[in-house]
Design an enzyme around this catalytic site. Structure first.
Site, short mmCIF file in Angstrom:
data_model
loop_
_atom_site.label_atom_id
_atom_site.label_comp_id
_atom_site.label_asym_id
_atom_site.label_seq_id
_atom_site.Cartn_x
_atom_site.Cartn_y
_atom_site.Cartn_z
N GLU A 1 0.88 -1.32 -0.01
CA GLU A 1 -0.04 0.01 -0.08
C GLU A 1 0.86 1.09 -0.04
OE1 GLU A 1 -2.79 0.28 3.27
OE2 GLU A 1 -3.06 -1.78 3.45
N GLU B 1 -13.59 5.83 -0.89
CA GLU B 1 -14.62 5.15 0.01
C GLU B 1 -15.39 5.89 1.05
OE1 GLU B 1 -13.07 1.18 1.24
OE2 GLU B 1 -11.24 1.88 0.53
N LYS C 1 -16.10 5.20 4.79
CA LYS C 1 -15.06 5.17 5.79
C LYS C 1 -15.44 6.36 6.71
CE LYS C 1 -11.09 2.84 4.00
NZ LYS C 1 -9.46 3.17 3.86
N GLU D 1 -9.56 9.89 4.99
CA GLU D 1 -10.26 8.53 4.71
C GLU D 1 -10.85 8.26 3.82
OE1 GLU D 1 -8.76 5.71 6.69
OE2 GLU D 1 -7.27 7.40 7.28
#
Length: 449
Positions: free
Chosen positions: A264, A315, A318, A324
């Site tokens: 990542e 996303e 989240k 985030e």
């Protein structure tokens, strides 16, 4: 913030000539998270196969719907054992059952490449999971071999808190934390060597950079470089320093030959601070991709790193701070948040990713602060004209903005051009604190801002 010395500026300019925006990116992976109102896995798999050059995905579970969706696509998949399942999988019988349930029904129709046993387990501090991590990896590997599956490797992803990293330290002296080096990580590295599986790390400059040296974290200039006194290598960005610190720590334990996979990394396109913008996220990821494809690092030149960008989608489900929900390359409707050359047939050859330039109606321009030094102004010009994707001909001799021949005027012109091109986001007028947004049009005669 000090400007890089002339030699480094020359190297950066040379690199900028070579680091042109690619027509297409080949062989790059993404992390596919699912927290939000996202399209179904079959649509995602089809989109990646038909419209992008992304050739691998990493998921954070063993969702059968996702794994099945990638069957026949040619896109490889990394699956992840949930952290809580690790203690049980140290038992050989449980590992065999897990492989039978989660791998054998889908492979080889779906190209499962790695099983990541948990995610960032040492970061959890859970002594039971940590003690069972390597036994679980061994049991799963044995279960695969017993089932006749020899093309799936077992690994685990590590946060870089495993490194005793100093922002100003020498990467060649990078070492694993004493509590984990010989007792935990050396046996894991020995396992990787034995099974020819990679050591997977998650190098995130975003988590731990110096706010006074943001450009060092996002591959921007000007920056405060790190010079390793032992190797005489000069580090122009934090990502290279993190990677070489990891390599040095592995080498110190005698495992410098083990492959490294970047599980990542990324940079958010929005957060609660000025250093997050689509332009900064795009530039960070483009530079990471270049390293993945053979640019390498100072201690590992021309080395290719299998890399998984975080992440595929923004996303929205989240929790937590703004960042985030803003790590994605794409929105839920498959439109790109920014362009790093991953879309087939539509990628740009521009030297830097950018958003469409907005209308200047509304009265906002970016100019150099009155307190900025000549060295800082020149550094801004050098960076914008070499790496910022701006046409700097107007400030050259004969150009509409050459006169008045003032360093401050020239710097303000290119800084504003970059600011307008990048959507007039706050971060695109930061320039390490030397830019300021004004509402009075700074145009002068024929020189139109």
């Amino acid at each position: 913030m000090a400007k890089a010395p002339p030699l480094i500026s020359l190297l950066l300019f040379s690199a900028a000539v070579l680091l042109t925006f690619p027509a297409a990116i080949y062989s790059i992976g993404v992390n596919y998270g699912t927290l939000g109102n996202l399209p179904p896995p079959t649509q995602v798999a089809n989109f990646l196969k038909i419209q992008t050059s992304i050739d691998s995905v990493k998921i954070f579970n063993v969702d059968p719907n996702i794994i099945r969706a990638f069957a026949g696509t040619g896109i490889s998949v990394v699956v992840t054992v949930p952290n809580g399942d690790i203690p049980a999988l140290a038992n050989g019988m449980q590992a065999r059952r897990w492989v039978s349930a989660n791998i054998l029904p889908f492979h080889p129709q779906t190209k499962i490449k790695y099983i990541s046993v948990g995610n960032e387990i040492l970061l959890t501090g859970d002594s039971n999971m940590i003690s069972k991590l390597l036994p679980a990896m061994r049991s799963l590997n044995s279960a695969l071999v017993r089932a006749g599956v020899r093309d799936i490797k077992v690994t685990t992803a590590h946060a870089l808190n495993i490194i005793a990293y100093d922002l100003h330290g020498a990467p060649s002296r990078g070492r694993f934390r004493p509590a984990w080096d010989k007792g935990i990580l050396a046996p894991i590295l020995a396992y990787h060597r034995q099974t020819k599986s990679p050591f997977m790390v998650n190098p995130y400059p975003y988590f731990g950079f110096d706010p006074k040296n943001v450009n060092f974290a996002i591959f921007r200039s000007p920056y405060k470089a790190v010079r390793d006194p032992f190797t005489r290598k000069v580090y122009t960005n934090m990502y290279d320093a993190l990677m070489d610190s990891t390599y040095s720590a592995m080498k110190a334990l005698g495992y410098g030959d083990v492959d490294i996979v970047v599980g990542e990394t990324g940079w958010p396109s929005a957060c609660d601070a000025s250093w997050c913008s689509p332009a900064n996220a795009a530039w960070f990821n483009l530079n990471v991709i270049k390293r993945a494809q053979g640019l390498g690092t100072p201690l590992m030149p021309k080395r290719r790193f299998e890399t998984y960008i975080f992440g595929l989608f923004n996303e929205e489900g989240k929790p937590g701070p703004t960042a985030e929900r803003n790590w994605g390359l794409f929105r839920s409707d498959f439109s790109p948040v920014y362009d790093v050359g991953l879309l087939r047939g539509g990628a740009s050859r521009r030297p830097a990713p950018a958003l469409p330039a907005p209308s200047t109606a509304g009265g906002k321009w970016c100019v150099a602060k009155s307190g900025a030094t000549n060295a800082q102004l020149q550094a801004n010009i050098d960076w914008v004209c070499s790496q910022g994707g701006v046409d700097c001909k107007p400030i050259q001799a004969g150009g509409s903005c050459f006169n008045p021949s003032s360093l401050r005027m020239h710097a303000s012109f290119v800084m504003n051009a970059y600011y307008q091109k990048n959507g007039r986001s706050d971060g695109s007028c930061h320039f390490s604190g030397t830019g300021v947004v004004v509402r009075s049009n700074p145009s002068n005669g024929a020189c139109k801002f």
